[in-house]
Write an enzyme that holds these catalytic residues in place. Sequence first.
Site, PDB file in Angstrom:
ATOM      1  N   MET A   4      54.187  16.421  29.440  1.00 39.67           N
ATOM      2  CA  MET A   4      55.199  17.011  30.585  1.00 39.67           C
ATOM      3  C   MET A   4      56.519  16.472  30.318  1.00 39.67           C
ATOM      4  N   HIS A   5      57.281  17.672  30.394  1.00 39.78           N
ATOM      5  CA  HIS A   5      58.759  17.323  30.309  1.00 39.78           C
ATOM      6  C   HIS A   5      58.963  16.780  31.880  1.00 39.78           C
ATOM      7  N   GLU A 143      51.693  28.636  25.617  1.00 39.44           N
ATOM      8  CA  GLU A 143      52.539  28.725  26.744  1.00 39.44           C
ATOM      9  C   GLU A 143      53.675  29.900  26.572  1.00 39.44           C
ATOM     10  N   TYR A 145      55.994  30.003  23.919  1.00 43.13           N
ATOM     11  CA  TYR A 145      56.960  29.499  23.386  1.00 43.13           C
ATOM     12  C   TYR A 145      57.182  30.066  21.857  1.00 43.13           C
ATOM     13  N   ARG A 193      48.414  22.962  19.781  1.00 45.67           N
ATOM     14  CA  ARG A 193      47.917  23.408  21.343  1.00 45.67           C
ATOM     15  C   ARG A 193      47.984  25.109  21.096  1.00 45.67           C
ATOM     16  N   HIS A 231      54.258  31.119  30.497  1.00 44.89           N
ATOM     17  CA  HIS A 231      55.255  30.636  31.654  1.00 44.89           C
ATOM     18  C   HIS A 231      55.365  32.008  32.417  1.00 44.89           C
ATOM     19  N   ARG A 267      44.108  21.439  35.951  1.00 40.04           N
ATOM     20  CA  ARG A 267      43.555  21.224  37.090  1.00 40.04           C
ATOM     21  C   ARG A 267      42.294  20.408  36.947  1.00 40.04           C
ATOM     22  N   GLN A 318      55.425  19.834  43.745  1.00 40.46           N
ATOM     23  CA  GLN A 318      56.605  19.780  44.432  1.00 40.46           C
ATOM     24  C   GLN A 318      57.772  18.621  43.678  1.00 40.46           C
ATOM     25  N   CYS A 332      56.701  12.170  41.380  1.00 43.43           N
ATOM     26  CA  CYS A 332      55.379  12.706  42.037  1.00 43.43           C
ATOM     27  C   CYS A 332      55.217  12.549  43.662  1.00 43.43           C
ATOM     28  N   GLN A 390      50.413  15.333  60.093  1.00 40.60           N
ATOM     29  CA  GLN A 390      50.246  16.883  59.809  1.00 40.60           C
ATOM     30  C   GLN A 390      49.369  17.239  58.588  1.00 40.60           C
ATOM     31  N   LYS A 400      44.320  24.240  49.891  1.00 44.70           N
ATOM     32  CA  LYS A 400      45.128  22.978  50.186  1.00 44.70           C
ATOM     33  C   LYS A 400      44.018  21.765  50.267  1.00 44.70           C
ATOM     34  N   LYS A 540      64.421  37.721  51.325  1.00 45.21           N
ATOM     35  CA  LYS A 540      63.126  37.906  50.873  1.00 45.21           C
ATOM     36  C   LYS A 540      62.353  36.629  51.709  1.00 45.21           C
ATOM     37  N   TRP A 551      56.254  32.011  44.179  1.00 45.77           N
ATOM     38  CA  TRP A 551      55.634  33.537  43.935  1.00 45.77           C
ATOM     39  C   TRP A 551      54.151  33.646  43.993  1.00 45.77           C
TER      40      TRP A 551
HETATM   41  P1  FAD Z   1      53.738  13.273  60.598  1.00 49.49           P
HETATM   42  O1  FAD Z   1      52.864  13.959  59.659  1.00 49.49           O
HETATM   43  O2  FAD Z   1      54.136  14.268  62.030  1.00 49.49           O
HETATM   44  O3  FAD Z   1      53.113  12.115  61.257  1.00 49.49           O
HETATM   45  C1  FAD Z   1      53.577  11.166  62.661  1.00 49.49           C
HETATM   46  C2  FAD Z   1      52.503  10.678  63.014  1.00 49.49           C
HETATM   47  O4  FAD Z   1      52.729   9.857  64.198  1.00 49.49           O
HETATM   48  C3  FAD Z   1      51.187  11.622  63.628  1.00 49.49           C
HETATM   49  O5  FAD Z   1      50.043  11.266  63.355  1.00 49.49           O
HETATM   50  C4  FAD Z   1      51.484  11.230  65.256  1.00 49.49           C
HETATM   51  O6  FAD Z   1      50.279  11.161  66.168  1.00 49.49           O
HETATM   52  C5  FAD Z   1      51.979   9.553  65.322  1.00 49.49           C
HETATM   53  N1  FAD Z   1      52.471   9.363  66.387  1.00 49.49           N
HETATM   54  C6  FAD Z   1      53.529   9.848  67.033  1.00 49.49           C
HETATM   55  N2  FAD Z   1      54.177   9.141  67.997  1.00 49.49           N
HETATM   56  C7  FAD Z   1      53.461   8.249  68.204  1.00 49.49           C
HETATM   57  C8  FAD Z   1      53.397   6.702  69.167  1.00 49.49           C
HETATM   58  N3  FAD Z   1      54.421   6.686  69.937  1.00 49.49           N
HETATM   59  N4  FAD Z   1      52.342   5.828  68.591  1.00 49.49           N
HETATM   60  C9  FAD Z   1      51.602   6.146  67.727  1.00 49.49           C
HETATM   61  N5  FAD Z   1      51.447   7.196  66.819  1.00 49.49           N
HETATM   62  C10 FAD Z   1      52.237   8.243  66.962  1.00 49.49           C
HETATM   63  N6  FAD Z   1      54.295  19.193  53.250  1.00 49.49           N
HETATM   64  C11 FAD Z   1      54.335  19.218  51.827  1.00 49.49           C
HETATM   65  O7  FAD Z   1      55.182  18.446  51.276  1.00 49.49           O
HETATM   66  N7  FAD Z   1      53.652  20.022  51.263  1.00 49.49           N
HETATM   67  C12 FAD Z   1      52.821  20.853  51.527  1.00 49.49           C
HETATM   68  O8  FAD Z   1      52.228  21.714  50.939  1.00 49.49           O
HETATM   69  C13 FAD Z   1      52.729  20.857  53.341  1.00 49.49           C
HETATM   70  N8  FAD Z   1      51.869  21.783  53.630  1.00 49.49           N
HETATM   71  C14 FAD Z   1      51.765  22.001  55.099  1.00 49.49           C
HETATM   72  C15 FAD Z   1      50.937  22.657  55.635  1.00 49.49           C
HETATM   73  C16 FAD Z   1      50.880  22.617  56.884  1.00 49.49           C
HETATM   74  C17 FAD Z   1      49.983  23.744  57.713  1.00 49.49           C
HETATM   75  C18 FAD Z   1      51.527  21.569  57.780  1.00 49.49           C
HETATM   76  C19 FAD Z   1      51.301  21.644  59.295  1.00 49.49           C
HETATM   77  C20 FAD Z   1      52.313  20.848  57.161  1.00 49.49           C
HETATM   78  C21 FAD Z   1      52.517  20.890  55.811  1.00 49.49           C
HETATM   79  N9  FAD Z   1      53.535  20.035  55.103  1.00 49.49           N
HETATM   80  C22 FAD Z   1      53.497  20.167  53.814  1.00 49.49           C
HETATM   81  C23 FAD Z   1      54.387  19.189  55.946  1.00 49.49           C
HETATM   82  C24 FAD Z   1      54.112  17.793  55.988  1.00 49.49           C
HETATM   83  O9  FAD Z   1      52.610  17.592  56.377  1.00 49.49           O
HETATM   84  C25 FAD Z   1      54.913  16.923  56.669  1.00 49.49           C
HETATM   85  O10 FAD Z   1      56.340  17.008  56.253  1.00 49.49           O
HETATM   86  C26 FAD Z   1      54.641  15.459  56.740  1.00 49.49           C
HETATM   87  O11 FAD Z   1      53.386  15.428  57.540  1.00 49.49           O
HETATM   88  C27 FAD Z   1      55.610  14.484  57.779  1.00 49.49           C
HETATM   89  O12 FAD Z   1      55.111  13.176  57.854  1.00 49.49           O
HETATM   90  P2  FAD Z   1      55.520  12.354  58.807  1.00 49.49           P
HETATM   91  O13 FAD Z   1      54.864  11.024  58.637  1.00 49.49           O
HETATM   92  O14 FAD Z   1      57.046  12.068  59.081  1.00 49.49           O
HETATM   93  O15 FAD Z   1      55.088  13.086  60.281  1.00 49.49           O
HETATM   94  P1  NAP Z   2      60.503  25.752  57.892  1.00 45.99           P
HETATM   95  O1  NAP Z   2      60.263  25.957  56.440  1.00 45.99           O
HETATM   96  O2  NAP Z   2      61.850  25.346  58.530  1.00 45.99           O
HETATM   97  O3  NAP Z   2      60.518  27.204  58.642  1.00 45.99           O
HETATM   98  C1  NAP Z   2      60.674  27.718  59.818  1.00 45.99           C
HETATM   99  C2  NAP Z   2      60.563  28.961  60.097  1.00 45.99           C
HETATM  100  O4  NAP Z   2      60.746  29.306  61.389  1.00 45.99           O
HETATM  101  C3  NAP Z   2      61.621  29.786  59.545  1.00 45.99           C
HETATM  102  O5  NAP Z   2      61.053  30.920  58.981  1.00 45.99           O
HETATM  103  C4  NAP Z   2      62.707  29.997  60.217  1.00 45.99           C
HETATM  104  O6  NAP Z   2      63.280  31.332  59.818  1.00 45.99           O
HETATM  105  C5  NAP Z   2      61.825  30.297  61.622  1.00 45.99           C
HETATM  106  N1  NAP Z   2      62.565  29.668  62.768  1.00 45.99           N
HETATM  107  C6  NAP Z   2      63.458  28.675  63.073  1.00 45.99           C
HETATM  108  N2  NAP Z   2      63.805  28.441  64.443  1.00 45.99           N
HETATM  109  C7  NAP Z   2      63.320  29.360  64.856  1.00 45.99           C
HETATM  110  C8  NAP Z   2      63.324  29.735  66.359  1.00 45.99           C
HETATM  111  N3  NAP Z   2      63.907  29.215  67.375  1.00 45.99           N
HETATM  112  N4  NAP Z   2      62.618  30.718  66.798  1.00 45.99           N
HETATM  113  C9  NAP Z   2      61.842  31.494  65.711  1.00 45.99           C
HETATM  114  N5  NAP Z   2      61.723  31.296  64.463  1.00 45.99           N
HETATM  115  C10 NAP Z   2      62.392  30.191  64.093  1.00 45.99           C
HETATM  116  O7  NAP Z   2      59.396  24.930  58.664  1.00 45.99           O
HETATM  117  P2  NAP Z   2      58.116  24.949  58.491  1.00 45.99           P
HETATM  118  O8  NAP Z   2      57.381  26.186  58.131  1.00 45.99           O
HETATM  119  O9  NAP Z   2      57.605  24.570  60.254  1.00 45.99           O
HETATM  120  O10 NAP Z   2      57.396  24.027  57.505  1.00 45.99           O
HETATM  121  C11 NAP Z   2      57.812  22.553  57.835  1.00 45.99           C
HETATM  122  C12 NAP Z   2      58.021  21.765  56.371  1.00 45.99           C
HETATM  123  O11 NAP Z   2      56.670  21.709  55.944  1.00 45.99           O
HETATM  124  C13 NAP Z   2      58.845  22.830  55.520  1.00 45.99           C
HETATM  125  O12 NAP Z   2      60.433  22.185  55.360  1.00 45.99           O
HETATM  126  C14 NAP Z   2      57.997  22.495  54.121  1.00 45.99           C
HETATM  127  O13 NAP Z   2      58.921  21.946  53.065  1.00 45.99           O
HETATM  128  C15 NAP Z   2      56.931  21.916  54.429  1.00 45.99           C
HETATM  129  N6  NAP Z   2      55.766  22.928  54.035  1.00 45.99           N
HETATM  130  C16 NAP Z   2      55.770  23.086  52.668  1.00 45.99           C
HETATM  131  C17 NAP Z   2      54.712  23.696  52.281  1.00 45.99           C
HETATM  132  C18 NAP Z   2      54.801  24.149  50.620  1.00 45.99           C
HETATM  133  O14 NAP Z   2      53.752  24.790  50.108  1.00 45.99           O
HETATM  134  N7  NAP Z   2      55.386  23.436  49.893  1.00 45.99           N
HETATM  135  C19 NAP Z   2      53.894  24.085  52.835  1.00 45.99           C
HETATM  136  C20 NAP Z   2      54.086  24.157  54.330  1.00 45.99           C
HETATM  137  C21 NAP Z   2      54.789  23.345  54.740  1.00 45.99           C
HETATM  138  P3  NAP Z   2      64.242  32.173  60.452  1.00 45.99           P
HETATM  139  O15 NAP Z   2      65.197  31.305  61.220  1.00 45.99           O
HETATM  140  O16 NAP Z   2      64.938  33.289  59.506  1.00 45.99           O
HETATM  141  O17 NAP Z   2      63.410  32.803  61.589  1.00 45.99           O
HETATM  142 FE1  SF4 Z   3      52.943  16.928  40.606  1.00 47.65          FE
HETATM  143 FE2  SF4 Z   3      52.361  14.624  41.948  1.00 47.65          FE
HETATM  144 FE3  SF4 Z   3      51.990  17.133  43.314  1.00 47.65          FE
HETATM  145 FE4  SF4 Z   3      50.789  16.165  41.188  1.00 47.65          FE
HETATM  146  S1  SF4 Z   3      50.636  15.383  43.216  1.00 47.65           S
HETATM  147  S2  SF4 Z   3      51.537  18.077  41.409  1.00 47.65           S
HETATM  148  S3  SF4 Z   3      51.965  15.230  39.877  1.00 47.65           S
HETATM  149  S4  SF4 Z   3      54.073  16.078  42.424  1.00 47.65           S
END
Ligand code: FAD
Ligand code: NAP
Ligand code: SF4
Length: 645
Positions: A4-5, A143, A145, A193, A231, A267, A318, A332, A390, A400, A540, A551
Amino acid sequence: MGSMHTGLEESKNGFEKQAAYFAERAKGGVGLIVTGGVAPNRAGWTSPFGGKLSTKSEAKQHKIITDAVHAEGGKICMQILHTGRYGYHPLAVAPSAIKSPISPFKPWKLSKGGIESTIKDFASCAKLAQEAGYDGVEIMGSEGYLINQFIVSKTNKRTDEWGGAYLNRIKFPIEIVRRTRETVGKNFIIIYRLSMLDLVDDGSTWEEVVHLAKEIEKAGATIINTGIGWHEARVPTIATMVPRGGFSWVTKRMMGQLSIPLITTNRINMPDVANRIIADGHADMISMARPFLADPEFPIKALQGRTDEINTCIGCNQACLDHVFARKTASCLVNPRACNELTINITQAQPKKKIAVVGAGPAGLSCAVTLAQRGHYVHLFEAHGEIGGQFNIAKEIPGKEEFTETLRYYSKQLELHKVEVHLNTHFDEAMVKDFGEIVVAAGVTGRKMNIEGENHPKVLTYTDVVLHKKPVGKTVAIVGAGGIGFDVAEFLTHSGANTVEHFMAEWGVDMEYKKGGALMKTQGNPSPREVYLLQRSKGKLGEGLGKTTGWIHRSALKMKKVKMLNEVTYQKIDDKGLHILVQGKPQVLDVENIVVCAGQVSNNQLYTKLKEKSARVHLIGGALEAGDLDAKRAIEQGVKLGIEL
Ligand code: FAD
Ligand code: NAP
Ligand code: SF4
């Protein structure tokens, strides 16, 4: 551990950093490490001034790495990588002057003399690696290269003895291996490889791949490693939606053809997957790369039957590949310490304090575990009945499922480090007095649209749909095309189990390998729904998704015929559906449901209240900043605060 680079190669004090990074993996029980790719000459650089080994003084620096790995009882091979036309610089060379679709630089065509000196450079690079203390080299022949570019007719249009017929095109890799063996002697590992599945048009046929493997064995290779996909291929090969061990069938086809061991890759992220592959006779050896970023102690934990303690790679790319493609140092998502071994360290805290962490999402979990590892007395409060925040929604998205492993890992760590977990407990101001420090990790809540009809029964939140599984009609409009909008579209259009056979058919990989490159027409299941994905901005859809995975998400939804609209203005929602303007023109989307994925807002009210009462309150994760939030940032902030308090 596969190559891994990481970007450490080019960073300040890069050799010291790599030494710490590799040594930690050797200590964790990795049997044989392969470094990131090192160029045998300048033309082979990945990017300007990338890692290269062509002088004695460069070899001396590598000694820092090999000494550190050997001190931990490990073994390490250096990968020799010549990027050819993938080189991101103006010195790039290739068999023919054909630009690749993934680099802006058109390569120079190698002269016959240039080919000769490149072969010599491979051999002398291997010799220098031997002098630097490496146990062997891996010659990167896959890959897409340089070596791969010689083998495949699409990139090799030469008419001399290095081009034309297949037997001419494979002379380059065979000569490299033969001369490398000649130069390094008998007792030095040469892994080759081999691209066993090019996944590009006009790629090698299976018969050609087998022929080359046999020639490479004859030329002196010790082990053959599997390479899957160039790639530039348009098939996901390592992202999280690829089923676990999904490409080991390719290596299996080669089993029995050679007398040297075969490694399989891609994987493989848990011990049971690796064990199954070996037991089923798909390969002799297993290579994992990203899983050792996620957990350097993976092998020891596996050996000791502590599988539930493994921090599993979720295949998100990511913090590893996406960083490298953006020219940042890799790390990571689930283990921010990866590649930061000299700066992020868990030391015992003094004095030990009683600390409350509010919220058991990724930010709160990583913080609570880090604090407890340091000896603090940690209480974790979660309003819901389970940990995860979340991530409990994310893990329901098809492809996922790996996110479940992160929650299993944290759940075990909370138990091991004796964190007191209070589920179904909403933390409020009245509970402050018991604690020396309070960490608020209360996360985020979905943003509302603020338009007429927002409370219409047609309207659902992503939580309603994905977590609570509320019924969704046959026609749906998704408002917001960020990461969550894309994931919800995947959730609503998905059908069928994610088996290896289904995945390969969906992405057009022919498991019968009827023609070169093993590509065929894609054969996905049709979507059970008609889905619109909408955004207000120009450009896009999915522009902000991960560099190496965006993509894939876009292609997957295109295959499901999702209609993607940009420059949308939302007007109102009523019985007729969603009223919008598209580039100023009115339209009504006559849909049964509208799912709101319009971003998030921070849950920071608790912090504001607590801050009035106590100075010892800290804010992390989505509660601190909802914009551009992802789990990478949430987990990293949790760990970083955890080592400070
Ligand atoms: P949260 O996950 O929102 O956790 C906060 C927690 O605090 C909750 O469990 C809530 O119940 C608790 N809480 C709030 N207030 C109180 C209180 N007063 N007392 C006790 N508990 C409380 N991120 C990625 O990086 N890659 C992805 O591929 C990705 N895919 C996603 C797909 C989906 C469908 C969704 C919804 C999110 C995805 N995310 C992804 C986003 C990622 O899950 C969030 O960025 C991350 O969960 C944020 O973490 P957090 O701990 O800040 O908040
Ligand atoms: P997000 O990426 O910020 O997207 C929010 C979307 O809502 C955008 O398309 C935005 O585009 C639209 N929007 C914003 N304000 C709005 C409004 N008032 N009314 C209508 N549309 C509005 O946020 P997210 O999809 O909620 O994801 C949250 C985070 O989770 C992301 O930042 C992401 O990094 C992470 N996540 C990552 C992955 C992954 O595969 N890496 C997957 C899921 C989640 P317009 O303003 O153009 O409408
Ligand atoms: Fe890369 Fe860590 Fe995500 Fe695995 S879990 S793909 S090592 S960032």
